[in-house]
Design a protein around this motif. Structure first.
Motif, PDB file in Angstrom:
ATOM      1  N   THR A   1       0.756  13.528  -2.934  1.00 56.38           N
ATOM      2  CA  THR A   1       1.724  13.414  -1.845  1.00 56.38           C
ATOM      3  C   THR A   1       1.180  12.563  -0.708  1.00 56.38           C
ATOM      4  OG1 THR A   1       2.678  15.580  -2.371  1.00 56.38           O
ATOM      5  CG2 THR A   1       3.059  14.737  -0.155  1.00 56.38           C
ATOM      6  N   VAL A   2      -0.078  12.794  -0.341  1.00 56.28           N
ATOM      7  CA  VAL A   2      -0.678  12.035   0.753  1.00 56.28           C
ATOM      8  C   VAL A   2      -0.728  10.549   0.407  1.00 56.28           C
ATOM      9  CG1 VAL A   2      -2.778  11.666   2.110  1.00 56.28           C
ATOM     10  CG2 VAL A   2      -1.983  13.996   1.646  1.00 56.28           C
ATOM     11  N   HIS A   3      -1.148  10.234  -0.798  1.00 53.75           N
ATOM     12  CA  HIS A   3      -1.215   8.825  -1.187  1.00 53.75           C
ATOM     13  C   HIS A   3       0.162   8.175  -1.121  1.00 53.75           C
ATOM     14  CE1 HIS A   3      -1.018   5.423  -3.978  1.00 53.75           C
ATOM     15  NE2 HIS A   3      -2.236   5.155  -3.536  1.00 53.75           N
ATOM     16  N   ASP A   4       1.169   8.844  -1.683  1.00 53.33           N
ATOM     17  CA  ASP A   4       2.504   8.269  -1.732  1.00 53.33           C
ATOM     18  C   ASP A   4       3.063   8.010  -0.334  1.00 53.33           C
ATOM     19  OD1 ASP A   4       2.458   8.289  -4.466  1.00 53.33           O
ATOM     20  OD2 ASP A   4       3.755  10.043  -4.702  1.00 53.33           O
ATOM     21  N   ARG A   5       2.790   8.921   0.584  1.00 55.18           N
ATOM     22  CA  ARG A   5       3.401   8.836   1.918  1.00 55.18           C
ATOM     23  C   ARG A   5       2.557   8.080   2.938  1.00 55.18           C
ATOM     24  NH1 ARG A   5       5.026  15.146   3.003  1.00 55.18           N
ATOM     25  NH2 ARG A   5       6.679  15.389   1.440  1.00 55.18           N
ATOM     26  N   GLU A   6       1.235   8.180   2.797  1.00 63.59           N
ATOM     27  CA  GLU A   6       0.388   7.808   3.929  1.00 63.59           C
ATOM     28  C   GLU A   6      -0.530   6.615   3.698  1.00 63.59           C
ATOM     29  OE1 GLU A   6       1.350   9.316   6.410  1.00 63.59           O
ATOM     30  OE2 GLU A   6       2.097  11.262   5.734  1.00 63.59           O
ATOM     31  N   LEU A   7      -0.467   5.977   2.541  1.00 56.94           N
ATOM     32  CA  LEU A   7      -1.363   4.841   2.307  1.00 56.94           C
ATOM     33  C   LEU A   7      -1.190   3.771   3.391  1.00 56.94           C
ATOM     34  CD1 LEU A   7      -3.503   3.487   0.542  1.00 56.94           C
ATOM     35  CD2 LEU A   7      -1.638   2.504  -0.821  1.00 56.94           C
ATOM     36  N   GLY A   8       0.019   3.611   3.888  1.00 63.25           N
ATOM     37  CA  GLY A   8       0.266   2.622   4.920  1.00 63.25           C
ATOM     38  C   GLY A   8      -0.444   2.908   6.233  1.00 63.25           C
ATOM     39  N   ASN A   9      -0.906   4.140   6.418  1.00 66.13           N
ATOM     40  CA  ASN A   9      -1.643   4.491   7.635  1.00 66.13           C
ATOM     41  C   ASN A   9      -3.150   4.272   7.499  1.00 66.13           C
ATOM     42  OD1 ASN A   9       0.471   5.459   9.423  1.00 66.13           O
ATOM     43  ND2 ASN A   9       0.735   7.133   7.954  1.00 66.13           N
ATOM     44  N   VAL A  10      -3.589   3.830   6.322  1.00 67.57           N
ATOM     45  CA  VAL A  10      -5.014   3.540   6.117  1.00 67.57           C
ATOM     46  C   VAL A  10      -5.301   2.145   6.653  1.00 67.57           C
ATOM     47  CG1 VAL A  10      -6.838   3.181   4.410  1.00 67.57           C
ATOM     48  CG2 VAL A  10      -5.175   5.038   4.105  1.00 67.57           C
ATOM     49  N   PRO A  11      -6.298   1.993   7.495  1.00 60.10           N
ATOM     50  CA  PRO A  11      -6.607   0.664   8.045  1.00 60.10           C
ATOM     51  C   PRO A  11      -7.153  -0.278   6.966  1.00 60.10           C
ATOM     52  CG  PRO A  11      -7.711   2.432   9.292  1.00 60.10           C
ATOM     53  CD  PRO A  11      -7.188   3.044   8.023  1.00 60.10           C
ATOM     54  N   GLU A  12      -6.926  -1.560   7.186  1.00 53.95           N
ATOM     55  CA  GLU A  12      -7.624  -2.569   6.391  1.00 53.95           C
ATOM     56  C   GLU A  12      -9.058  -2.650   6.912  1.00 53.95           C
ATOM     57  OE1 GLU A  12      -6.439  -3.857   3.868  1.00 53.95           O
ATOM     58  OE2 GLU A  12      -4.270  -4.012   4.059  1.00 53.95           O
ATOM     59  N   PRO A  13     -10.075  -2.928   6.096  1.00 55.89           N
ATOM     60  CA  PRO A  13      -9.992  -3.324   4.680  1.00 55.89           C
ATOM     61  C   PRO A  13     -10.010  -2.149   3.709  1.00 55.89           C
ATOM     62  CG  PRO A  13     -12.258  -3.493   5.410  1.00 55.89           C
ATOM     63  CD  PRO A  13     -11.466  -3.025   6.603  1.00 55.89           C
ATOM     64  N   HIS A  14      -9.998  -0.913   4.231  1.00 58.50           N
ATOM     65  CA  HIS A  14     -10.068   0.251   3.345  1.00 58.50           C
ATOM     66  C   HIS A  14      -8.885   0.283   2.373  1.00 58.50           C
ATOM     67  CE1 HIS A  14     -13.351   1.666   5.755  1.00 58.50           C
ATOM     68  NE2 HIS A  14     -12.607   1.732   6.841  1.00 58.50           N
ATOM     69  N   ARG A  15      -7.710  -0.123   2.858  1.00 57.64           N
ATOM     70  CA  ARG A  15      -6.542  -0.112   1.978  1.00 57.64           C
ATOM     71  C   ARG A  15      -6.734  -1.068   0.809  1.00 57.64           C
ATOM     72  NH1 ARG A  15      -1.226  -1.812   4.779  1.00 57.64           N
ATOM     73  NH2 ARG A  15      -2.318  -0.703   6.434  1.00 57.64           N
ATOM     74  N   ARG A  16      -7.329  -2.227   1.080  1.00 62.25           N
ATOM     75  CA  ARG A  16      -7.592  -3.180  -0.013  1.00 62.25           C
ATOM     76  C   ARG A  16      -8.564  -2.589  -1.024  1.00 62.25           C
ATOM     77  NH1 ARG A  16      -7.721  -6.934   4.265  1.00 62.25           N
ATOM     78  NH2 ARG A  16     -10.001  -6.983   4.232  1.00 62.25           N
ATOM     79  N   ARG A  17      -9.578  -1.867  -0.543  1.00 63.70           N
ATOM     80  CA  ARG A  17     -10.545  -1.247  -1.454  1.00 63.70           C
ATOM     81  C   ARG A  17      -9.860  -0.189  -2.319  1.00 63.70           C
ATOM     82  NH1 ARG A  17     -15.212   1.220   1.821  1.00 63.70           N
ATOM     83  NH2 ARG A  17     -15.907   1.742  -0.291  1.00 63.70           N
ATOM     84  N   ILE A  18      -8.969   0.587  -1.729  1.00 63.88           N
ATOM     85  CA  ILE A  18      -8.234   1.600  -2.495  1.00 63.88           C
ATOM     86  C   ILE A  18      -7.399   0.934  -3.576  1.00 63.88           C
ATOM     87  CG2 ILE A  18      -6.385   3.317  -2.358  1.00 63.88           C
ATOM     88  CD1 ILE A  18      -7.466   3.925   0.526  1.00 63.88           C
ATOM     89  N   ARG A  19      -6.677  -0.114  -3.196  1.00 60.88           N
ATOM     90  CA  ARG A  19      -5.843  -0.821  -4.167  1.00 60.88           C
ATOM     91  C   ARG A  19      -6.683  -1.431  -5.284  1.00 60.88           C
ATOM     92  NH1 ARG A  19      -0.851   1.095  -4.020  1.00 60.88           N
ATOM     93  NH2 ARG A  19       0.375   0.494  -2.201  1.00 60.88           N
ATOM     94  N   ARG A  20      -7.838  -1.955  -4.941  1.00 56.20           N
ATOM     95  CA  ARG A  20      -8.703  -2.550  -5.970  1.00 56.20           C
ATOM     96  C   ARG A  20      -9.178  -1.479  -6.948  1.00 56.20           C
ATOM     97  NH1 ARG A  20     -14.130  -3.381  -6.994  1.00 56.20           N
ATOM     98  NH2 ARG A  20     -14.567  -5.282  -8.197  1.00 56.20           N
ATOM     99  N   LEU A  21      -9.594  -0.325  -6.454  1.00 51.88           N
ATOM    100  CA  LEU A  21     -10.025   0.766  -7.323  1.00 51.88           C
ATOM    101  C   LEU A  21      -8.879   1.212  -8.232  1.00 51.88           C
ATOM    102  CD1 LEU A  21     -12.115   2.832  -4.765  1.00 51.88           C
ATOM    103  CD2 LEU A  21     -13.008   1.795  -6.864  1.00 51.88           C
ATOM    104  N   GLN A  22      -7.688   1.255  -7.688  1.00 58.71           N
ATOM    105  CA  GLN A  22      -6.543   1.667  -8.490  1.00 58.71           C
ATOM    106  C   GLN A  22      -6.223   0.644  -9.577  1.00 58.71           C
ATOM    107  OE1 GLN A  22      -3.746   2.232  -5.304  1.00 58.71           O
ATOM    108  NE2 GLN A  22      -4.335   4.362  -4.998  1.00 58.71           N
TER     109      GLN A  22
END
Length: 202
Positions: free
Chosen positions: A113-134
């Motif tokens: 639930t947190v991922h679906d709703r809140e990924l947009g609240n993660v600052p860059e570059p952390h969001r890019r790292r999450i997307r790369r891992l996924q």
């Protein structure tokens, strides 16, 4: 065959305790509906004491989603390395990957639930790292599916993988409907059927 499980954090670790409590709160109230004080109260400390562990709520959210993305990717890589042996079939490897994702979906619905709703609240570059891992996690699945269905285009296998994740990650909406012991075989059967349908569609 030994089934690989989603790696778990050390439950005695204070940071892990904070992350778990924050995930439950974010899932229930939303990121903006939870304060540092709320998270502190959930783990029995004052809000300001959390700043010894995290710089703030955004840093906490980033570590939460980086952590689970990393654990899933590591678990999938371990499956492909340890299960994909000459004595094991690609079907067995896929079953082990399914077990990883199903275990995650059943045991950690708050993180979904947190991922679906809140990924947009993660600052860059952390969001890019999450997307790369996924993306790396998805490619572990695509590699195994390509061995099972060598004539199927990679793009279709990738789309099928995302569709299976969507199916399995529906557990936050079905929590409590069935016990985990009944949900697990149901999810496995539906996921296998979804893969078969995706690769055979004309």
């Amino acid at each position: 065959m030994t089934i690989a499980r989603t790696p778990t954090r050390n439950r005695g670790n204070r940071r892990a305790e904070i992350l778990d409590a924050a995930a439950r709160l974010f899932a229930a109230r939303g990121f903006h509906g939870v304060s540092i004080e709320d998270i502190g109260a959930a783990v029995g400390v004052s809000g300001p004491a959390l700043y010894r562990h995290f710089a703030g709520k955004e840093a906490l959210l980033a570590e939460m989603l980086l952590d689970v993305s990393s654990r899933l990717r590591e678990s999938a890589a371990a499956v492909v390395t340890s299960v994909a042996t000459p004595a094991a079939s690609s079907a067995e490897t896929l079953d082990a990957l399914l077990d990883v994702q199903i275990t995650f979906a059943l045991e950690q619905p708050a993180l979904i639930t947190v991922h679906d709703r809140e990924l947009g609240n993660v600052p860059e570059p952390h969001r890019r790292r999450i997307r790369r891992l996924q993306r790396l996690y998805v490619e572990e699945w695509v590699t195994v599916l390509a061995e099972l269905h060598p004539g199927c285009p990679a793009a279709r296998l990738r789309a099928a993988t995302h569709a299976v994740f969507g199916l399995l990650n529906s557990t936050p909406h079905s929590a409590g409907e069935l016990p985990a012991r009944d949900m697990r075989p149901l999810l496995r059967a539906m996921a296998r059927a979804a893969v078969d349908a995706a690769v055979n569609v004309r």
